[in-house]
Every structure is written in structure tokens, then in C-alpha cells.
Design an enzyme around this catalytic site. Structure first.
Site, PDB file in Angstrom:
ATOM      1  N   ILE A  97       1.001  -1.298   0.143  1.00 38.38           N
ATOM      2  CA  ILE A  97       0.260  -0.111  -0.256  1.00 38.38           C
ATOM      3  C   ILE A  97       1.076   1.446  -0.086  1.00 38.38           C
ATOM      4  O   ILE A  97       2.362   1.492   0.785  1.00 38.38           O
ATOM      5  CB  ILE A  97      -0.508  -0.271   1.375  1.00 38.38           C
ATOM      6  N   SER A  98       0.552   1.531  -0.931  1.00 40.68           N
ATOM      7  CA  SER A  98       1.598   3.359  -1.854  1.00 40.68           C
ATOM      8  C   SER A  98       1.640   4.384  -0.084  1.00 40.68           C
ATOM      9  O   SER A  98       1.349   4.577   0.890  1.00 40.68           O
ATOM     10  CB  SER A  98       1.051   3.717  -2.514  1.00 40.68           C
ATOM     11  N   GLN A  99       2.819   4.686   0.190  1.00 39.27           N
ATOM     12  CA  GLN A  99       3.202   5.888   1.384  1.00 39.27           C
ATOM     13  C   GLN A  99       1.821   6.588   1.117  1.00 39.27           C
ATOM     14  O   GLN A  99       1.494   7.219  -0.259  1.00 39.27           O
ATOM     15  CB  GLN A  99       4.233   6.414   0.750  1.00 39.27           C
TER      16      GLN A  99
END
Lengths: 228, 797
Positions: free
Chosen positions: A78-80
């Protein structure tokens, strides 16, 4: 004083704070996103609302609002939060937009988009991730997200064209069907780099049969360590 | 207590030495498959501290261990054998299994990593303890015993090459375990009996681990893991080799099209993915699907074919053959494909049922199994086009390859390649665009400096480069690019929505038309590279990354990080991103620090029992530490230099290890017959230093001059070069042990431990020196250490 304390205790028991992560989320939006120059109101509001901790593995819930990507299994992340916000702000989503997302992953980005736009179509190529994302989206009550377990290469022809396309995982090339399914004037955003070091994005804009790309840098690099 | 038979001891020592070296090399393959090579390097380096640790334990418990050595020795050997497969199995269980990519994201991987260290140390510890006990108890025969140890180690290096062709790495641990088990049996037999329980139990464990060892599961972040998650994906071929575990995966979702234009509207056919140790080598495209190859015309890699006709093409490190296919599709009449991975060539040319349309099977394609640079140095042919392998990887490599020698990307290599071009010939190299810019800039600096070396004063007239949004293609000519060529390139770019980045008459406003960069920084940096030598050198000093061209003495192209700039980068990106710039380089220093710290603690520990005073201890430390460092320096540098010579790192390592250790073993054996006064020792050390210095000065020239010889001739030359110094280098250790046995026998275990620690430190330190200063510096460092040892030996005589 005693009566006051008793009343307060009763109120806390009867009306517990439903979202113990609220302050973490607010801090995330303020420090990691707003302070870094993201001004798009729709994006900020949506990121304040969507409970990111619902989209990460159980053992990582306390890290959900940290300033980095998190693993979600199957080699995906899950992206920053900042990158999610940056990508969404870059396509400047409007309320009437129909958006295609390639790579549902945790479905967090789809959820953030769903708070802003009319419809989100999201495709996931890994069956286990698709199944868990589907359950999550249903549980959280997102009615305007449609999910598909398929090869993202082909896009979603039946729902095309799209106002914007968000590709969540770095791509070696852009599949021609996706470009075909982008509306004239539409935007596509794609990351470049490794999941733990995703600092660049590329914005593709369609104009008729032509395209231009622009590289966006959420973190700009200063190349020299000595001043000239 | 009765002495064991010397012959049985020697035999057992040979077997256990074969076992542990083969196990060590198998472990590197296993961890490279599970994780990435440089983590394997780190873990093995730490695990080998088991050698030094054994010396420490032996120092502390010498009397007890020696008193019961007859019984302890076979048990230690058998335990070593049993723990070899056991530790691998345990390291993959859920509580212990760690993942490199998660290490820097705060997932408590450090505990798992520490546990893995301890686990892998165990077999090395048991083996080293057994060897240490033998050397201590039987020091009067150290010459013969060390001979057995060295010869066994050399044979272990050869054996693993053979085993890796036949067995998958996880199975090899049971086989190496069997060798260790038999060595224990040999000693039990020497005592007159083999305990039945031990025999049955051990054999059962080894048999079960061989037949029922679970499949190894690599990191979820490896390409292999992600590819197998795709719908209908399956492994259609799997083969073990010294190059790694080669696998071919098919899936209707595997596609590849680097540098593709956004104007392409056709279909990209799916193909096969070819992997080595779980990492992608390339995608295999089918030659029978000719119609679907049209996308090749829409990629930046068409650049040289747009510039002119290319009848005769050379492709270096051709991998899965996609550039071969491209060349044929673009009209090449003959293609020479050079690929170092013999396993890959074998798969792609042996008519695998599902790969019957491999491009390597075509008549117009000639395939050579060697490395790129070796081929170029040996070949007398000239070509219309030479294609280098793509620099960096899609998604970046997170710096995993920063320590890998890339002899095809040195300044000298570019010169060699350019000398193999026809008059209008072109060299092409593709680069994945990275940010901050590193790879692309270094390719430009390398090419520019290479051209200046052949007196081309205006490199810009000989280079053109085009890009799309994530891929850069560079073409270099020995003759200036013509106006016609430049026009063709312009037309091609306009039709494909590519940008010209470098061209003789390119205007700055023409650069960023279709694929805008965030700012002009990238172009400014390129312009500085082309402007003048002074400007370029200023750039080298000022830029946050190392973009100085790699050379044959320092062939580490992917080494960009500068220790002095880490703080600057930390401020820009945050400390948790730094490792992903260049993980291999960071791990090198992390490994070195860890090893030195542990070694210092474990070297000091026995002194609490042995005492801290006494000049002899300092002499022992300097002597055995010095020879441990120096010997491994030479071994590591030989392996790296002969990799280019033999065209293959595995065969280089096997040849060097075998030749060096066998010759050193013979030298050790010879010491058995002599007593050594200091004067004789002095002569030996002086000879060693002279031979090392000769090699430092002349080795590279000798290797380059004979690189085109046949394999057999090269092995003979390697033997002639390696044998003299290795023969004498095998002498100091047994001489030292003999002297210690006469003057300070209680220090022998400590000396063994110091030597073990020094060898491990040297493995890492040699790489640090090679990366920072160059190969030649490592030779000189070894010469210095032997000189210091000689001086220290004066007080120990």
C-alpha cells in the site's frame, strides 16, 4: 466534581470514540500531505475520511498512518500516503469522473477516489488480493467501486472511456488498450521505481491521437552537495 | 589417550573440508534464490565467523576438548553434516524466515536475521571445531594435516560446480552433509567401532532431508513470486546450474515491451519469462509469431536500424534473445549472440518442446557461450551494430548489483567494442531512466571518456540518444553522425513521440517535446558531461553520486553511492530510503562492521583465560591474522580477475579455489619435511611478496594477451601464474603452528581462531578495497600484510 466525573465516565462508556485512529489520520493529512504542498481539497478531504488502517494487515494497523509504504502480501504494497495523495491530486479528479484503476491492491486508493468521483473501476491481477479487496469494499459500503479480477493489460472496455486512469504499480510500458480507453483530454498517472523507493510519477495526457508525458517528482533531488 | 591414525585423520579432514566448502557455496546459491545475492554474501560472511568462533571455544575449553577428542571429533563431524540441511530447513520456517525488502521498513526483521545468522553459523562451527582440535592435538603433523584441509577445500570448490549441474541447491546440503557424516564414520572406525544408533539416526536424517526437503520459497518481492501469481502461470522448465536455478514460466499475462511508443496501437503478445535464482533474465519471444513482432518497430531500440542498414550484428549478453529477434526482424543477415550463461543457452538451443521456436535455433544466429568482454577481446570480427545489455533493470535494482563486476561497461570495454565496428558501425546501449539520474549519466561519461581516449575531440558529434517516458537508447559511432542519419532520427522520434536527448545539431527546445522532465537538470548534467574535460571533472566532484566511469581495475559500474554524501541524501529522502539507493554497497559496509565487531570480541574473549600480557600473543595475533588476511585477499582478487579471463564467475571461482588450495596444500606438505629457522622463513616470505608484486604489475597484461587462447591453454596459464605464489603461501600457516607448538602450545587454538576471523574479514575487506581503490590495491595490501607478518615472525622464532 464527583457528579461531573461520574457523568463523564458514563458518557465515555456509552459513547466511546469509534475511531481511535482519527488523530493519526488527521496528523497524516496535515504533516505528510498538506505540509508538502498538496492543496487539492477533494484529495485532502477524502484522505481525512478514508480509514487507511482498514486497508492494511492486522499486524500493521498501528503503522497504517506512517510516512512509508507497507507490505500487504503477495509482493505488493500500500503506497506511502503522500504518494497516494500526490497521484490523485495530479489527475485532479472531479465529482462526475469515471476512473479506471489498474492494480487494486489493498483497495485504499480506490476508496480514496470513490469519495471524490462518480465511479471507480478497479482491476486486480492477483486473485487473493482481489478477493480480500472485494470483501473489504463491500464491508465498508463503497457502492461506486466496481472490481474485476483480470489482466489489467486489457483495461475495462465495457466501461470505457475513462476520464482518468490510475496505474498503481510501476509499469514497463503502457498497454495500448489503456491509452485507447482514456478519454480525449484524459489523464493517466503511473509510478516509476521500486515500491519502497517510489519517488517518481509520470502523468500521461491524451490529446486526440497524440499523447504527452510529464514526469512529476514528489521529492525533488538536489544534485550537488556543495554550493557553487 | 591413543592417537588416531594419521592417514585416517587426513582422509577425514579431506572429506570434512570438501563438505564445508561445497556447503558454503551451495548456501550462497540457496540464499541468492531465496533473497538476493548480496544478502547471501552478508549472511555467509557472518556464518563463516563460525570458524573463528570455534577457535575461541577451543581456546577456552582446550583441556576438556583435547582430553576427549577421540570421541568428540567424529561427533562434531557428524553434527556438522546433520546440521547442514537442518539449518536451511529451519531458516525457512515462518518464525525465522526474513525478507530483505522488508528489512528497512521496520518489520522486526532484524531478530529474524540474527536468528538466521546463528543458525547458519552452526555447521561451520562444528567443522571448524573439529579441524581446530585436530590441528591442536596433532600439531607435530600440521604440514600433512593442513595439506589435507587445503586439498579438500579445493576439491570442494570443484565438487560444487558438478553438483549444481545435477542437483537443486537445497538437495546439495544433504549431499555435503553425507560427506561430513562419512568423515565422522572414518574416525569412529579408527576407534574400532561405529555406534549403531549414531549411524542409523544420521543416515535416516540425511535420507529424509534429501528426499523430503520442502521446496524453497523465494521472497514475495522477487519477480518469480509475482509471476507465479499470474493467472494460468506455470513453470514449464526448471534446471539447476552453477549460474543459479534457471526457470521458464509461461503465462498469458507475461509481456515485455521496453521503450514502447505511446503511438503503438497493436497487440503485444505474451511470451515466457526466463529467470535465474528468481530474478528476471528476460522475456522469451516467439519467432513463429512474426506478425506480432510489429511492436519492435515502435520502440526506442529501433534507433540504430533507423540510422542505417545493419547486416552484421553482435549482441553481448544476449539473455533470452529479444535483441536477436529484433535484429533479425529489422533485416540483419547474421547475428552473433554472446551469452555467458551456459545453462540458458542449453535450454534455448536444445529444442525444449515448448520452446521449439527459440530464436537461437535459427541458421542466421551464431551463439557463443562466454562473457561479453572476453568475446570482444578474443574476436577479430567487425560489425555493423553491437548491442550491449540494458543498463539497470525495470523498477531499478535497489542497488543489488553495485558490487557486481561489469567488465562490459568499463571505459576500456567501450573502446574495445568501438574498435570492432565497421566504418559506419554503431554501438547501442539502452538504459532505464532513474531518478536521481545515475545510470544514464554514467553511461554518457563512460562513452565520452572512451571516445576522448581514441582522440575524438568532439564526442557529441558521434553520439545520439532518444528517450520515451522511462527508457533511454544511446547510439555511438566511431565516425561522426551524418546529417541524413540525424534527419532520420528526427522523423522517427516525431512519429513515435520520442524525444531526442543528444544529437550533433540538437537545439535545447527540441529536447522535451513529448516527454517532459520535471526540470532541465537532467539535460544540464548531460551538457556538462559533453562540454569539456574540466567541467566534467568538476561534475564528478560535485555531483551527489559517483558517475566516474568504471575501469578494468574498478569494474563496478553500478557503484554510485558515496559515503561522504549519505548525510545529504538522508536529508533529502529520509534514512529508510538510503539502503534502496544501493543496497549492495550499504550491506558491504554493514557486513564489514558486523564481522569486525564480532571478531574483535571473540578474539579478546580467550585472553581472559590466557592472559593479556606476553609479547608472544601480539606476535600470534599479527602473524596468523596477517596471513589470514593476505591469503584471502589474493584468493578474492584472483577470482574476480579470472572471471573475465574464463568468461564465467563460477568456473573462475572453482578453478582459482582448486588451483590455489591444492598448490598451497602441496606447499604445506613440504613444510612437514623441514624445520624452519627464521632465515628460511624470511626467504619464503620475501618470495611470496615478490611473486605478489609481479602479479600486481603484470597479471592483467598476461590475461588480456592470452584471453583468446583455448580453455585448456588458459587453465595451464592460470596454473603457471597461480602455482608459484600459492605454493609458498601454503607454508606460513603450518610453519606458524609448528613454531607455536614448540614455544606456546596453549596459543594454537587462539591462533586458529584468529586465522579464521581474519579470513572472513579479508573476504569483505578485499571487496571494499577493490570497489574503493581498485584490484591492484588489493595485491599491494596483501604484499604489505605478508611483509608485516615477516617482521612480526622475528620475535616469534
Amino acid at each position: 466534581m464527583k457528579i461531573f466525573l461520574v457523568t463523564l465516565t458514563i458518557l465515555v462508556i456509552l459513547f466511546p470514540n469509534d475511531d481511535p485512529y482519527l488523530s493519526m489520520r488527521e496528523r497524516m493529512v496535515k504533516i505528510q500531505i498538506k505540509n508538502r504542498g498538496i492543496e487539492n481539497k477533494a484529495t485532502l478531504n477524502s484522505m481525512s475520511k478514508v480509514e487507511r488502517h482498514q486497508f492494511v494487515p492486522e499486524n500493521l494497523k498501528n503503522e497504517a498512518y506512517d510516512d512509508n509504504p507497507l507490505p500487504i502480501g503477495f509482493g505488493q504494497t500500500i503506497s506511502q500516503p503522500y504518494i497516494v495523495a500526490y497521484m490523485i491530486a495530479a489527475i485532479n479528479p472531479q465529482a462526475n469522473y469515471k476512473i479506471l484503476e489498474i492494480g487494486t491492491g489493498s483497495s485504499y486508493q480506490a476508496a480514496v477516489l470513490a469519495e471524490i468521483v462518480k465511479e471507480v473501476y478497479t482491476i486486480e491481477i492477483v486473485e487473493e488480493l482481489f478477493s480480500s479487496a472485494k470483501k473489504r469494499i463491500e464491508r465498508l459500503g463503497y457502492k461506486n467501486i466496481k472490481l474485476k479480477y483480470a489482466d489489467g493489460y486489457y483495461g475495462w472496455k465495457e466501461a470505457a472511456p475513462f476520464d482518468a486512469i490510475v496505474v498503481t504499480a510501476a509499469a514497463e510500458y503502457i498497454p495500448p488498450p489503456l491509452l485507447e480507453q482514456l478519454k480525449d483530454g484524459g489523464k493517466m498517472i503511473i509510478p516509476i521505481g521500486s515500491p519502497f523507493f517510489n519517488q517518481n510519477l509520470v502523468l500521461v495526457e491524451k490529446s486526440g491521437k497524440d499523447f504527452t508525458t510529464e514526469s512529476l517528482l514528489p521529492v525533488r533531488f538536489v544534485p550537488f552537495t556543495r554550493k557553487k | 589417550m591413543k592417537d588416531l591414525s594419521l592417514k585416517r585423520l587426513q582422509f577425514a579432514l579431506t572429506l570434512i573440508s570438501i563438505s564445508i566448502i561445497a556447503f558454503q557455496l551451495a548456501l550462497i546459491q540457496i540464499i541468492s534464490f531465496l533473497q538476493w545475492y548480496h544478502f547471501a554474501y552478508m549472511i555467509i560472511s557472518i556464518a563463516m565467523l563460525g570458524f573463528g568462533t570455534a577457535g575461541t571455544v577451543l581456546s577456552l575449553f582446550k583441556e576438556k576438548l583435547l582430553k576427549n577428542s577421540n570421541n568428540i571429533l567424529p561427533i562434531l563431524m557428524i553434527l556438522s553434516g546433520l546440521t547442514m540441511p537442518a539449518v536451511i530447513y529451519l531458516s525457512q520456517t515462518k518464525p525465522i524466515r526474513f525478507d530483505t525488502m522488508l528489512f528497512f521498513t521496520g518489520n522486526y526483521q532484524i531478530v529474524k536475521l540474527l536468528t538466521t545468522y546463528i543458525l547458519f553459523t552452526i555447521p561451520f562451527f562444528f567443522t571448524a571445531l573439529a579441524i581446530g582440535i585436530i590441528f591442536t592435538r596433532y600439531s607435530h603433523s600440521i604440514g600433512k594435516l593442513y595439506f589435507s584441509n587445503l586439498v579438500g577445500s579445493g576439491l570442494g570448490g570443484l565438487l560444487i560446480v558438478v553438483l549444481l549441474w545435477i542437483f537443486f541447491p537445497e538437495k546439495i546440503s544433504s549431499i555435503t552433509g553425507l560427506f561430513a557424516f562419512i568423515s565422522g564414520l572414518v574416525l569412529f572406525k579408527s576407534l574400532g567401532k561405529i555406534p549403531l544408533f549414531v549411524f542409523i539416526f544420521s543416515l535416516t536424517i540425511l535420507t529424509i532431508t534429501y528426499f523430503y526437503f520442502p521446496d524453497l520459497e523465494p521472497s514475495e518481492f522477487k519477480i518469480r513470486s509475482k509471476t507465479l501469481l499470474l493467472q494460468d502461470s506455470k513453470i514449464i522448465y526448471r534446471q539447476s546450474s552453477p549460474h543459479g536455478v534457471i526457470e521458464i514460466i509461461s503465462s498469458p499475462m507475461i509481456r515485455s515491451a521496453e521503450g514502447l511508443s505511446l503511438k503503438f496501437t497493436g497487440t503485444i503478445e505474451s511470451g515466457y519469462a526466463i529467470l535465474a535464482n528468481g530474478d528476471l533474465i528476460g522475456n522469451l519471444l516467439s519467432i513463429s509469431k512474426n506478425d506480432s513482432m510489429n511492436f519492435l518497430n515502435f520502440t526506442t531500440s529501433q534507433l540504430p536500424f533507423v540510422m542505417g542498414k545493419r547486416d552484421k550484428v553482435l549482441i553481448l549478453n544476449s539473455g533470452s534473445g529479444s535483441d536477436v529477434l529484433r535484429s533479425l526482424y529489422s533485416g540483419a543477415r547474421s547475428v552473433t549472440a554472446v551469452e555467458p550463461n551456459s545453462s540458458l543457452i542449453s535450454i534455448l538451443t536444445n529444442k525444449h518442446p515448448e520452446l521449439n521456436d527459440s530464436v537461437y535455433l535459427l541458421d542466421r544466429v551464431m551463439v557463443y557461450q562466454t562473457n561479453a568482454r572476453s568475446f570482444v577481446l578474443s574476436s577479430g570480427e567487425k560489425y555493423d551494430l553491437v548491442i550491449l545489455p540494458t543498463v539497470d533493470a525495470f523498477g531499478g535494482t535497489s542497488g543489488f548489483y553495485s558490487l557486481r563486476e561489469q567488465f562490459h561497461l568499463t571505459r576500456e570495454a567501450i573502446n574495445d567494442i568501438i574498435s570492432h565496428l565497421n566504418s559506419d558501425g554503431t554501438l547501442m546501449v539502452n538504459v532505464w531512466l532513474d531518478y536521481p539520474p545515475r545510470n544514464s549519466l554514467k553511461v554518457f561519461t563512460t562513452i565520452v571518456e572512451a571516445l576522448e581516449k581514441i582522440d575524438i575531440s568532439q564526442p557529441r558529434r558521434h553520439i545520439t540518444a532518444i528517450k520515451n517516458w522511462n527508457y533511454l537508447t544511446i547510439a555511438v559511432k566511431a565516425t561522426p553522425i551524418t546529417a541524413n542519419e540525424e534527419n532520420s532520427i528526427k522523423k522517427f522520434c516525431d512519429s513515435m513521440l520520442f524525444d531526442m536527448v543528444v544529437s550533433p545539431n540538437l537545439l535545447s527546445e527540441e529536447r522535451d517535446r513529448y516527454n517532459k522532465l520535471f526540470d532541465d537538470q537532467f539535460y544540464d548534467l548531460i551538457d556538462k558531461i559533453f562540454s569539456s574535460k574540466n567541467q566534467r571533472e568538476n561534475l564528478y566532484d560535485d555531483y551527489a553520486f559517483n558517475i566516474i566511469p568504471a575501469t578494468d581495475d574498478k569494474p563496478f559500474f553500478s557503484r554510485f553511492l558515496r559515503l561522504k554524501n549519505i548525510i545529504h541524501l538522508k536529508e533529502e529522502y529520509g534514512s529508510n530510503k538510503i539502503p534502496f539507493f544501493e543496497l549492495g554497497y550499504i550491506l558491504l559496509y554493514v557486513t564489514l562492521i558486523q564481522i569486525i565487531f564480532i571478531a574483535v570480541v571473540l578474539i579478546i574473549l580467550p585472553l581472559f583465560k590466557l592472559g593479556f600480557s606476553d609479547k608472544k600473543k601480539f606476535t600470534v595475533l599479527l602473524y596468523f591474522g596477517g596471513i589470514g588476511l593476505a591469503y584471502m585477499f589474493i584468493e578474492i582478487i584472483f577470482i574476480q580477475m579470472y572471471t573475465l579471463y574464463f568468461g564465467n564467475p563460477i568456473y573462475s571461482a572453482a578453478t582459482v579455489i582448486c588451483l590455489m588450495l591444492v598448490c598451497s596444500g602441496i606447499g604445506s606438505y613440504v613444510t612437514h619435511r623441514f624445520t624452519f629457522a627464521y632465515s628460511r622463513m624470511k626467504l619464503i616470505f620475501i618470495l611470496i611478496v615478490i611473486l605478489i608484486l609481479i602479479q600486481a604489475i603484470f597479471l592483467k597484461e598476461i590475461l588480456f594477451a592470452t584471453i583468446h587462447f583455448s580453455l585448456l591453454a588458459k587453465i595451464i596459464i592460470a596454473l603457471i601464474v597461480i602455482a608459484p605464489s600459492s605454493f609458498f603461501m601454503g607454508m606460513p600457516f603450518p610453519i606458524g603452528i609448528k613454531s607455536a607448538s614448540e614455544q606456546a602450545p596453549s596459543l594454537i587454538p587462539w591462533a586458529w581462531g584468529i586465522n579464521g576471523f581474519a579470513s572472513v574479514i579479508a573476504t569483505v575487506l578485499a571487496t571494499v578495497l577493490a570497489v574503493e581503490i581498485g584490484f591492484t590495491s588489493v595485491f599491494f595490501a596483501a604484499a604489505v600484510f605478508y611483509s608485516l607478518v615477516l617482521i612480526s615472525a622475528k620475535t616469534f622464532k
